[in-house]
Design an enzyme around this catalytic site. Structure first.
Site, mmCIF file in Angstrom:
data_model
loop_
_atom_site.group_PDB
_atom_site.id
_atom_site.type_symbol
_atom_site.label_atom_id
_atom_site.label_comp_id
_atom_site.label_asym_id
_atom_site.label_seq_id
_atom_site.Cartn_x
_atom_site.Cartn_y
_atom_site.Cartn_z
ATOM 1 N N GLY A 31 18.809 -5.990 4.333
ATOM 2 C CA GLY A 31 19.983 -5.203 4.719
ATOM 3 C C GLY A 31 20.811 -4.808 3.511
ATOM 4 O O GLY A 31 20.324 -4.792 2.385
ATOM 5 N N HIS A 34 20.658 0.579 0.435
ATOM 6 C CA HIS A 34 21.075 1.590 -0.539
ATOM 7 C C HIS A 34 19.918 2.579 -0.708
ATOM 8 O O HIS A 34 18.867 2.427 -0.049
ATOM 9 C CB HIS A 34 21.473 0.939 -1.868
ATOM 10 C CG HIS A 34 20.442 -0.020 -2.386
ATOM 11 N ND1 HIS A 34 19.196 0.379 -2.834
ATOM 12 C CD2 HIS A 34 20.453 -1.376 -2.507
ATOM 13 C CE1 HIS A 34 18.510 -0.674 -3.227
ATOM 14 N NE2 HIS A 34 19.241 -1.762 -3.021
ATOM 15 N N GLY A 36 17.677 2.887 -2.795
ATOM 16 C CA GLY A 36 16.381 2.276 -3.118
ATOM 17 C C GLY A 36 15.608 1.962 -1.847
ATOM 18 O O GLY A 36 14.434 2.331 -1.701
ATOM 19 N N HIS A 37 16.296 1.299 -0.893
ATOM 20 C CA HIS A 37 15.634 0.996 0.383
ATOM 21 C C HIS A 37 15.246 2.296 1.102
ATOM 22 O O HIS A 37 14.171 2.400 1.685
ATOM 23 C CB HIS A 37 16.574 0.227 1.320
ATOM 24 C CG HIS A 37 17.019 -1.105 0.799
ATOM 25 N ND1 HIS A 37 18.314 -1.359 0.424
ATOM 26 C CD2 HIS A 37 16.332 -2.259 0.614
ATOM 27 C CE1 HIS A 37 18.409 -2.619 0.033
ATOM 28 N NE2 HIS A 37 17.231 -3.187 0.137
ATOM 29 N N GLY A 147 9.762 -2.212 -3.496
ATOM 30 C CA GLY A 147 10.258 -1.471 -4.654
ATOM 31 C C GLY A 147 9.788 -2.113 -5.954
ATOM 32 O O GLY A 147 9.676 -3.338 -6.052
ATOM 33 N N ASP A 150 11.748 -5.078 -8.022
ATOM 34 C CA ASP A 150 11.342 -6.476 -7.869
ATOM 35 C C ASP A 150 9.840 -6.576 -8.134
ATOM 36 O O ASP A 150 9.047 -6.891 -7.236
ATOM 37 C CB ASP A 150 11.701 -6.975 -6.461
ATOM 38 C CG ASP A 150 13.205 -6.942 -6.237
ATOM 39 O OD1 ASP A 150 13.921 -7.621 -6.976
ATOM 40 O OD2 ASP A 150 13.666 -6.196 -5.349
ATOM 41 N N VAL A 176 14.776 3.215 -7.972
ATOM 42 C CA VAL A 176 15.794 4.264 -7.794
ATOM 43 C C VAL A 176 17.030 3.826 -8.584
ATOM 44 O O VAL A 176 17.468 2.675 -8.469
ATOM 45 C CB VAL A 176 16.134 4.479 -6.307
ATOM 46 C CG1 VAL A 176 17.201 5.554 -6.142
ATOM 47 C CG2 VAL A 176 14.873 4.874 -5.537
ATOM 48 N N SER A 186 21.406 -4.365 -3.912
ATOM 49 C CA SER A 186 22.508 -4.758 -3.019
ATOM 50 C C SER A 186 23.522 -5.606 -3.787
ATOM 51 O O SER A 186 24.707 -5.625 -3.464
ATOM 52 C CB SER A 186 21.979 -5.546 -1.839
ATOM 53 O OG SER A 186 20.962 -4.798 -1.209
#
Ligand code: PAF
Length: 290
Positions: A31, A34, A36-37, A147, A150, A176, A186
């Site tokens: 959750g 942003h 990126g997600h 992503g 990580d 991103v 986050s």
């Protein structure tokens, strides 16, 4: 968009999709979404239907004294963002649904989970693998999207999927970044104004390393010196580690060869941030992707 709270209900939805031979795409998240997600969701939407996004702040991957209690949570806002992207299912179980009383099993990928992030956060990747394995079993996706920010997590999850003969294919998507280069995370929300400015030192250090590589440097020492110079000159940032590793093994490499990653982790105030750069050899020359 359906918001699903229970494992059984999510399994039912996945079984229904499977029975219609539909390709399930899955984006696991904690959750506080942003861009990126959202880029992972867009990638999933291009390849799959239905698309499932999980939102679960996984206690098993936080160590004692880490930010589990304060981790940003905003399910309603996250759901608005996902609905606008045409996500089909949000799987948002509570902790007891994933870890019911008596839960005892965990999954560890030996040799990869103890270094870099794993050395600083013991048990972290065991927690990640345990929940990702559970989520993959519940959602049964054909593709699952992670992503590259990580990078160690994505590498370990791929190893687990291969070792355990799971059906999902792990798709790793680009980092991103904010306009000033800071990788989206986050945890950036924890930074105050001065820290937010200082946090760009991670990107700036990788960019300096990129320039060194593009000027012909091949030795890890001279490349990492660039990272240290930039981060040492930022008083609010404290480097945890910087290393060049082979992209397919995460073994430290002293000279660039094949595909490598330059990994960095630093603390800005009490916030830990990680970033990396992918370095690729083509026809004898190296290019770096931030
Ligand atoms: O990257 C994350 O947000 C988490 O580690 C993940 C993959 C959702 C597992 O909790």
């Amino acid at each position: 968009m359906e918001i699903i709270r229970s494992v059984e209900w999510m399994k039912d939805a996945a079984r229904t999709a499977e029975s219609k031979e539909r390709l399930i795409g899955f984006v696991p998240t904690m959750g506080a979404l942003h861009e990126g997600h959202l880029s992972l969701v867009r990638a999933a939407k291009q390849q799959c239907s239905p698309v499932v996004v999980s939102i679960f702040v996984n206690p098993a991957q936080f160590g004692p004294g880490e930010d589990l209690a304060g981790y940003p949570r905003n399910l309603e806002h996250d759901c608005h963002l996902l609905e606008a992207l045409g996500v089909d299912y949000v799987f948002a179980p509570d902790t007891a649904e994933i870890y019911p009383a008596g839960f005892r099993t965990s999954v560890r990928v030996d040799g990869l989970s103890e270094k870099f992030e794993g050395r600083i956060r013991p048990g972290h990747f065991q927690g990640v693998c345990t929940v990702v394995l559970k989520l993959l079993e519940i959602v049964r996706p054909r593709f699952a999207y992670f992503g590259r920010k990580d990078a160690q997590q994505a590498h370990i999850v791929r190893q687990m999927v291969s070792d355990l003969n799971l059906d999902a294919e792990i798709v790793v998507c680009p980092i991103v970044r904010e306009a000033d280069g800071l990788a989206m995370s986050s945890r950036n929300a924890y930074l105050d104004g001065e820290q937010r400015r200082a946090a760009t030192a991670l990107y700036r250090s990788l960019d300096a390393a990129r320039r060194k590589i593009e000027a012909g440097a091949r030795g890890a020492g001279e490349i990492l010196d660039e990272v240290h110079t930039v981060l040492d000159s930022e008083p609010l940032a404290k480097l945890d580690y910087a290393a060049t590793v082979a992209a397919d093994s995460f073994e430290i490499t002293h000279f660039l060869t094949g595909s490598c990653l330059l990994l960095i982790a630093a603390r800005v105030g009490s916030t830990r941030l990680i970033d990396n750069m992918f370095i690729e050899e083509r026809d004898g020359s190296f290019s770096a992707v931030l």
